[in-house]
Write an enzyme that holds these catalytic residues in place. Structure first.
Site, short mmCIF file in Angstrom:
data_model
loop_
_atom_site.label_atom_id
_atom_site.label_comp_id
_atom_site.label_asym_id
_atom_site.label_seq_id
_atom_site.Cartn_x
_atom_site.Cartn_y
_atom_site.Cartn_z
N HIS A 76 0.80 -1.09 0.06
CA HIS A 76 0.13 -0.09 -0.05
C HIS A 76 0.90 1.20 0.14
O HIS A 76 1.99 1.37 0.61
CB HIS A 76 -0.93 -0.08 1.25
CG HIS A 76 -0.36 0.13 2.50
ND1 HIS A 76 -0.26 1.45 2.99
CD2 HIS A 76 -0.08 -0.76 3.38
CE1 HIS A 76 0.36 1.33 4.55
NE2 HIS A 76 0.49 0.00 4.45
N ASP A 78 -0.23 4.48 0.60
CA ASP A 78 -0.66 5.58 1.73
C ASP A 78 -0.08 5.13 3.03
O ASP A 78 0.25 4.43 3.31
CB ASP A 78 -2.14 5.69 1.80
CG ASP A 78 -2.82 4.37 2.30
OD1 ASP A 78 -2.37 3.21 1.92
OD2 ASP A 78 -3.59 4.49 3.25
N ASP A 109 6.52 1.85 7.08
CA ASP A 109 4.97 1.26 6.75
C ASP A 109 4.44 2.39 5.41
O ASP A 109 3.87 3.18 5.72
CB ASP A 109 4.17 1.43 8.02
CG ASP A 109 2.98 0.79 7.85
OD1 ASP A 109 2.51 0.37 6.80
OD2 ASP A 109 1.96 1.10 8.67
N GLU A 143 -5.36 1.94 2.35
CA GLU A 143 -5.14 0.87 3.30
C GLU A 143 -5.00 1.18 4.87
O GLU A 143 -5.57 0.50 5.50
CB GLU A 143 -3.71 0.12 2.93
CG GLU A 143 -3.82 -1.39 3.93
CD GLU A 143 -3.05 -1.12 5.28
OE1 GLU A 143 -3.12 -2.09 6.12
OE2 GLU A 143 -2.60 0.02 5.59
N GLU A 144 -4.39 2.71 4.90
CA GLU A 144 -4.50 2.84 6.55
C GLU A 144 -5.76 2.93 7.29
O GLU A 144 -5.61 3.13 8.62
CB GLU A 144 -3.54 4.04 6.70
CG GLU A 144 -2.06 3.64 6.33
CD GLU A 144 -1.38 3.15 7.27
OE1 GLU A 144 -2.06 2.65 8.35
OE2 GLU A 144 -0.16 2.79 6.92
N GLU A 169 4.32 -5.48 3.77
CA GLU A 169 4.05 -4.72 4.89
C GLU A 169 5.47 -5.09 5.80
O GLU A 169 5.94 -6.25 5.49
CB GLU A 169 2.84 -5.07 5.83
CG GLU A 169 1.69 -4.59 5.15
CD GLU A 169 1.18 -3.26 5.68
OE1 GLU A 169 1.88 -2.46 6.26
OE2 GLU A 169 -0.15 -3.13 5.52
N HIS A 369 4.18 4.00 11.90
CA HIS A 369 3.44 5.30 12.40
C HIS A 369 3.94 6.22 13.50
O HIS A 369 3.34 6.82 14.19
CB HIS A 369 1.88 4.80 12.96
CG HIS A 369 1.08 3.99 12.04
ND1 HIS A 369 -0.35 3.55 12.32
CD2 HIS A 369 1.44 3.33 10.62
CE1 HIS A 369 -0.66 2.98 11.32
NE2 HIS A 369 0.50 2.88 10.42
ZN LIG Z 1 0.80 -0.69 6.48
#
Ligand SMILES: [Zn+2]
Length: 398
Positions: A76, A78, A109, A143-144, A169, A369
């Site tokens: 992903h 985003d 991520d 995705e997030e 991931e 994150h």
């Molecule tokens: Zn992720």
């Protein structure tokens, strides 16, 4: 072949560093992935991917090889927001390279994963994809917030159904074989508004939701421990209410519950657990799973339920076996098989559609994150080699 793959991956090190840094420098918070998708599309063309397409949701796909056996590697594009920029040691959009580690929002991520997958395609172009195999590289969006929604779109709208999926991931170069699921649950109470000077004339919806919140706190400590995933979780993450004024009692109140699922939990079982609470029955509260709506580029509205199933793969499954073998060949040691703590697009690929799925990606998930978001260069190179070796072995076995 192991050495040839390793040599090419090592030769590509500078390119994968540059590309990871560049896509980190293009902000792509969920819902704003357009510019980074365009940049990756350009790189796909340069590398020589075929059938490159951006679908109506915004997902980018490209192919290497033309066999009927389709192996998808998903990343992903985003990211979450950066939060307070001043708290970052390294500029979140600089993609700073320091002591062989790349820093910035999305490094871990999972833009490092996206770059590794893309360049694995380049190695496969050079050494050749097995005849019956096609590598499908998917750069997915949104995705997030709604993990797996992208794959629900790819499978049901684009009618692309791979034989197996690898999620890139961050797994710290371990092989992830599952994770807990998640359900969004709303609980809503209603009441009768009255003047704040005469609350006894009304029926305050906040006072009805309060004991439900206390019951949820208690419920979390009492959840069973699952042999595969350990304990589930339940927590209240949002509370709001309506009233005609702050001088009036509330006529409705709604809480949002984040429920993490183990292998034993289902959508129905966790809803029934909450419906069975004494506080919910007494107040006649409404318990439901909300629908999330999103708009595609052409304006069509799609809606999806806030249910993201848990999933896991048996260690004896051919996909896990092939991935383990690819790891052993490429790195001369046994892989670690484990479960992710967070939820991913696997909630759709394996959880909903039952397509064999595993995870393998560069970066340690503990940095995801966070303001220390980072990925080691060594991981990028190893991930490229792993994906390449995997596609070769998988293609030969099928
Ligand atoms: Zn992720």
């Amino acid at each position: 072949m192991k050495d040839q793959i390793e040599d090419i991956a090592t030769d590509l090190e500078q390119e994968v560093i540059d590309f990871t840094r560049e896509i980190i420098s293009i902000p792509s918070v969920t819902g704003n992935e357009g510019p980074v998708i365009k940049r990756i599309q350009k790189e796909m063309k340069k590398i020589g991917y075929k059938s490159i397409q951006i679908d109506d949701m915004g997902n980018l796909v490209g192919r290497i090889g033309s066999g009927e056996n389709l192996i998808a590697i998903d990343g992903h594009v985003d990211t979450v927001e950066i939060g307070e920029k001043t708290s970052w040691k390294h500029d979140p959009f600089d993609g700073k390279l320091e002591d062989d580690i790349i820093y910035g929002r999305g490094a871990c991520d999972q833009k490092g994963g996206v770059a590794s997958v893309l360049y694995a395609g380049k190695i496969l172009k050079e050494i050749g994809v097995p005849e019956k195999t096609t590598l499908l590289v998917v750069c997915s969006v949104q995705e997030e917030i709604y993990e797996g929604l992208n794959w629900q779109y790819i499978i049901t709208e684009n009618k692309v159904i791979p034989d197996a999926v690898i999620l890139s991931e961050p797994s710290n170069l371990n092989i992830a074989i599952g994770h807990r699921g998640r359900v969004d649950i709303k609980v809503r109470t209603t009441g009768i508004s009255s003047h704040g000077a005469a609350p006894e004339l009304g029926d305050n919806a906040i006072y009805k939701i309060a004991p439900i919140v206390l019951d949820i706190i208690r419920m979390d400590s009492e959840l069973n421990v699952d042999p595969i995933f350990g304990k589930g979780n339940v927590c209240v993450t949002d509370i709001r209410s309506t009233s005609p004024s702050i001088n009036a009692t509330a006529d409705s109140s709604t809480i949002h519950i984040d429920r993490r699922l183990t292998s034993k939990d289902s959508e129905e079982s966790v809803l029934n657990e909450i419906k069975a609470l004494e506080s919910v029955k007494r107040t006649n509260a409404e318990v439901y799973i909300p629908e999330h709506k999103y708009q595609s580029k052409s304006g069509s509205i799609y809606s999806v339920k806030g249910y993201y199933p848990s999933w896991y793969m048996e260690e004896s499954h051919p996909l896990v076996q092939t991935a383990s073998r690819a790891y052993e060949i490429q790195f001369n040691k046994d892989p670690v098989l484990n479960y992710w703590r967070f939820s991913t697009n696997g909630a759709a690929t394996k959880g909903i559609f039952n397509i064999p799925t595993i995870g393998f990606g560069p970066g340690n998930e503990k940095f995801a994150h966070t303001i220390e978001d980072q990925v080691p260069v060594e991981h990028l190179v190893k991930a490229m080699a792993f994906y390449t070796q995997f596609v070769r072995l998988w293609g030969r076995g099928n």
